[in-house]
Design a protein around this motif. Structure first.
Motif, PDB file in Angstrom:
ATOM      1  N   GLY A 157       0.791  -1.218   0.000  1.00 58.26           N
ATOM      2  CA  GLY A 157       0.000   0.000   0.000  1.00 58.26           C
ATOM      3  C   GLY A 157       0.824   1.268   0.000  1.00 58.26           C
ATOM      4  N   SER A 158       2.020   1.224   0.567  1.00 59.98           N
ATOM      5  CA  SER A 158       2.862   2.427   0.637  1.00 59.98           C
ATOM      6  C   SER A 158       4.001   2.410  -0.378  1.00 59.98           C
ATOM      7  N   ALA A 159       4.388   1.229  -0.884  1.00 57.05           N
ATOM      8  CA  ALA A 159       5.558   1.133  -1.760  1.00 57.05           C
ATOM      9  C   ALA A 159       5.219   0.857  -3.217  1.00 57.05           C
ATOM     10  N   VAL A 160       4.118   0.178  -3.492  1.00 54.19           N
ATOM     11  CA  VAL A 160       3.810  -0.257  -4.857  1.00 54.19           C
ATOM     12  C   VAL A 160       2.586   0.451  -5.429  1.00 54.19           C
ATOM     13  N   LEU A 161       1.480   0.417  -4.709  1.00 51.07           N
ATOM     14  CA  LEU A 161       0.214   0.919  -5.238  1.00 51.07           C
ATOM     15  C   LEU A 161       0.193   2.415  -5.547  1.00 51.07           C
ATOM     16  N   PRO A 162       0.869   3.283  -4.769  1.00 52.45           N
ATOM     17  CA  PRO A 162       0.776   4.724  -5.075  1.00 52.45           C
ATOM     18  C   PRO A 162       1.114   5.080  -6.521  1.00 52.45           C
ATOM     19  N   LYS A 163       2.096   4.437  -7.120  1.00 52.75           N
ATOM     20  CA  LYS A 163       2.455   4.753  -8.515  1.00 52.75           C
ATOM     21  C   LYS A 163       1.285   4.486  -9.457  1.00 52.75           C
ATOM     22  N   PHE A 164       0.662   3.317  -9.335  1.00 50.01           N
ATOM     23  CA  PHE A 164      -0.424   2.952 -10.244  1.00 50.01           C
ATOM     24  C   PHE A 164      -1.691   3.746  -9.945  1.00 50.01           C
ATOM     25  N   LEU A 165      -1.938   4.044  -8.678  1.00 53.34           N
ATOM     26  CA  LEU A 165      -3.109   4.852  -8.336  1.00 53.34           C
ATOM     27  C   LEU A 165      -2.955   6.282  -8.836  1.00 53.34           C
ATOM     28  N   LEU A 166      -1.746   6.837  -8.722  1.00 54.64           N
ATOM     29  CA  LEU A 166      -1.509   8.187  -9.224  1.00 54.64           C
ATOM     30  C   LEU A 166      -1.727   8.264 -10.729  1.00 54.64           C
ATOM     31  N   GLU A 167      -1.340   7.233 -11.441  1.00 50.64           N
ATOM     32  CA  GLU A 167      -1.517   7.220 -12.885  1.00 50.64           C
ATOM     33  C   GLU A 167      -2.977   7.089 -13.291  1.00 50.64           C
ATOM     34  N   ASP A 168      -3.849   6.745 -12.337  1.00 47.44           N
ATOM     35  CA  ASP A 168      -5.272   6.579 -12.619  1.00 47.44           C
ATOM     36  C   ASP A 168      -6.121   7.720 -12.070  1.00 47.44           C
ATOM     37  N   VAL A 169      -5.504   8.691 -11.419  1.00 51.06           N
ATOM     38  CA  VAL A 169      -6.257   9.818 -10.849  1.00 51.06           C
ATOM     39  C   VAL A 169      -6.754  10.722 -11.978  1.00 51.06           C
ATOM     40  N   ALA A 170      -8.008  11.144 -11.868  1.00 49.55           N
ATOM     41  CA  ALA A 170      -8.597  12.034 -12.869  1.00 49.55           C
ATOM     42  C   ALA A 170      -8.203  13.472 -12.573  1.00 49.55           C
ATOM     43  N   SER A 171      -7.745  14.161 -13.580  1.00 49.58           N
ATOM     44  CA  SER A 171      -7.329  15.552 -13.420  1.00 49.58           C
ATOM     45  C   SER A 171      -8.491  16.439 -13.008  1.00 49.58           C
ATOM     46  N   GLU A 172      -9.684  16.156 -13.517  1.00 53.10           N
ATOM     47  CA  GLU A 172     -10.845  16.982 -13.194  1.00 53.10           C
ATOM     48  C   GLU A 172     -11.200  16.891 -11.708  1.00 53.10           C
ATOM     49  N   THR A 173     -11.170  15.681 -11.147  1.00 54.03           N
ATOM     50  CA  THR A 173     -11.491  15.528  -9.723  1.00 54.03           C
ATOM     51  C   THR A 173     -10.423  16.155  -8.847  1.00 54.03           C
ATOM     52  N   LEU A 174      -9.176  16.037  -9.242  1.00 55.19           N
ATOM     53  CA  LEU A 174      -8.096  16.628  -8.461  1.00 55.19           C
ATOM     54  C   LEU A 174      -8.249  18.143  -8.391  1.00 55.19           C
ATOM     55  N   GLU A 175      -8.673  18.755  -9.487  1.00 55.42           N
ATOM     56  CA  GLU A 175      -8.899  20.203  -9.466  1.00 55.42           C
ATOM     57  C   GLU A 175     -10.043  20.563  -8.532  1.00 55.42           C
ATOM     58  N   MET A 176     -11.059  19.725  -8.479  1.00 53.54           N
ATOM     59  CA  MET A 176     -12.175  19.979  -7.563  1.00 53.54           C
ATOM     60  C   MET A 176     -11.732  19.861  -6.107  1.00 53.54           C
TER      61      MET A 176
END
Length: 571
Positions: free
Chosen positions: A167-186
């Motif tokens: 959860g702290s070493a592997v998943l953050p990279k793949f989760l970051l690549e799946d984050v939507a830019s529109e939601t992050l701006e909100m």
């Protein structure tokens, strides 16, 4: 509708449009008047409900709108569609709490399978990963909630709680690549941010807090016995209660009066967002399909360190391809290893290129004319560290034998290395004498970062090399893989070279830069110190590769990824 009865049968006739439905029963089961009335009312209600649902199914927007209006009238909550809410700019960070669903509002992809596959492969091994892949057709047939429970059981059952760092070493990279830019701006428009999810909290907490700055994370807790996961999640009611407690606590502070929920229609009902949100933004599947991924340069926190063997997003199809490649890839890696170890450079290089290796070399034109002040010493090559094969690829590129000094290398890697390797002791005086002795014997290569870094960043360069020679040649190295990473922080380091050469088409780019002068051991005010030389070499390599220079060290990397200081014990 009509009902008739005779001596031999009971007949029920229903009319719907131009269609006529007749139901008959034999005389032994003849109904009395009350039962017949109940049956007539039941079928009447059934056909009425069928007509309503079929009509709304043809117009899903109407169903979505009607349900939203009902909730708005009951709870006095303002419901918005995503496009109308995304461009709002009148939100006050000091008074707003944003509550969002991780799966439905933050991530662009609707499939959770790749994240559980990462847990199965990285934390449990090939067998669990293959089992999860084999169950994928069954997961498509069961309900979403049942499929989630099956994936959790397969991936977490029997895993040690202390050793799980995916959860702290592997998943953050793949989760970051799946984050939507529109939601992050909100999310940036709000003040306090609360994320909730139906997947285990251990999978998302580090990602949300460390890389997105989320204040509170509510996920499903895992049941634990004797320090091992049981593969079963706690009841969803506990997550709902925890989410409500957090929001009520923020509202109790006084300043946060405006609570905005961002979720899908289904999630907003399950977590009762209307009971404590003043506004709810409903996200539809059509909205998510039009979203864009967040570019790397716009990450809220740069991703410098990550672990794990898989270099691709393990979708079901990509994972199936990986398992089909494994037998052939292992056989190919054996051929590549034997070729590298047994044959001379001039013979092995074209053979390796034929098996899929790609190696490119560029050299500074002034390097050949560099004046060597000390003829009795060899040349010191200083390169950044991408994999354990960096010195080997430099040796192949230059078509000459080199001696590599390493800070930490497994005994297996030392035995299999086709070039000479010498382990440093991390004692400055001893290591300095050792490197001086090796330079008198020939050319030497050193990686002053002390550890590998996968991303486009350079760690702090140890300044020890700056005093060893006046003939220092910086070497910029970059590698690319498509299936497996050839480095690890928490796994077996002896397998690093094997995983790298198992890739279908691994590539290396070697750039030999212009030489620089070393620092004097007794540098005065007008002379460069060893720290200045180390920083200059780091800067030149960073410019050649387009990488960012950091002050992070080997210790920082291993504390983040493995929870230790990165010392490899000799077997």
């Amino acid at each position: 509708m009509s009902c008739t009865s005779g001596s031999n049968r009971v007949e029920l006739t229903l009319y719907r449009g131009q269609h006529e439905y007749i139901f008959t029963q034999p005389s032994p089961f003849c109904w009395n008047s009350k039962m017949a009335k109940f049956f007539i009312n039941y079928f009447s209600f059934f056909f009425f409900l069928y007509r309503v649902v079929s009509r709304q199914a043809k117009n899903p927007k109407a169903l979505h709108r009607n349900a939203s209006n009902i909730l708005a009238n009951q709870g006095k909550v303002l419901y918005h569609k995503y496009p109308s809410f995304a461009h709002r700019s009148n939100l006050s960070k000091d008074q707003t709490v944003v509550v969002f669903s991780v799966e439905e509002a933050l991530l662009k992809s609707s499939s959770l399978f790749p994240y559980f596959m990462l847990v199965a492969f990285e934390a449990c091994g090939l067998f669990r990963a293959f089992l999860l892949l084999a169950l994928f057709p069954f997961l498509c047939l069961v309900s979403e909630d049942m499929g989630l429970k099956i994936m959790v059981f397969v991936c977490f059952f029997g895993v040690k709680t202390k050793s799980l760092r995916v959860g702290s070493a592997v998943l953050p990279k793949f989760l970051l690549e799946d984050v939507a830019s529109e939601t992050l701006e909100m999310l940036k428009k709000g003040g306090r941010k609360v994320g909730f999810s139906n997947i285990p909290q251990v999978m998302i907490e580090s990602f949300l807090k460390d890389y997105l700055g989320i204040d509170f994370v509510v996920g499903r807790e895992m049941k634990v016995l004797g320090g091992y996961f049981l593969g079963v999640m706690e009841e969803k009611k506990r997550s709902k209660d925890a989410l409500e407690t957090i929001i009520r606590g923020q509202q109790g502070l006084g300043s946060y009066r405006h609570v905005i929920g961002i979720s899908s229609f289904k999630e907003s009902l399950q977590y009762h967002l209307s009971s404590y949100c003043t506004e709810i933004c409903l996200v539809r599947s059509a909205d998510k399909r039009s979203w864009q991924h967040v570019p790397r340069e716009e990450y809220m926190k740069p991703l410098i360190f990550h672990d794990g063997r898989l270099a691709f997003r393990p979708t079901p199809l990509a994972t199936a391809v990986m398992f089909m490649w494994l037998p052939f890839g292992f056989f190919l890696s054996i051929i590549r290893a034997i070729t590298s170890l047994m044959l001379p450079h001039k013979v092995s290089t074209p053979i390796l290129a034929y098996t899929g290796f790609h190696l490119s070399l560029s050299s500074d034109s002034s390097l050949e004319n560099l004046n060597i002040t000390r003829k009795t010493k060899g040349r010191l090559y200083v390169c950044n560290h991408r994999t354990l094969l960096d010195p080997l690829y430099l040796s192949f590129s230059l078509q000459k034998d080199l001696t590599a000094v390493t800070y930490s290398l497994s005994r297996v890697s030392e035995l299999l290395s086709p070039i000479k390797t010498v382990r440093l002791s991390r004692d400055r005086n001893r290591d300095g004498k050792m490197m001086g002795k090796l330079l008198k014997q020939g050319d030497l290569v050193v990686c002053p970062e002390g550890t590998t870094c996968r991303e486009a960043y350079l760690l702090r360069f140890s300044p020890l090399f700056a005093e060893m020679s006046d003939d220092i040649v910086p070497v910029a190295m970059d590698s690319h893989v498509s299936m497996f990473h050839g480095t690890t922080a928490g796994g077996l380091k002896c397998l690093d070279p094997l995983f790298f050469i198992m890739n279908p088409r691994p590539s290396y780019r070697v750039q030999v830069l212009a030489g620089v002068s070393g620092a004097s051991p007794c540098a005065g005010d007008g002379e460069r110190s060893r720290f200045d030389v180390a920083n200059h070499v780091q800067s030149e390599i960073g410019k050649a590769l387009g990488f960012g220079c950091t002050r992070l060290t080997r210790r920082d990397k291993y504390l983040i990824l493995a929870g230790n200081e990165g010392v490899v014990n000799k077997p």
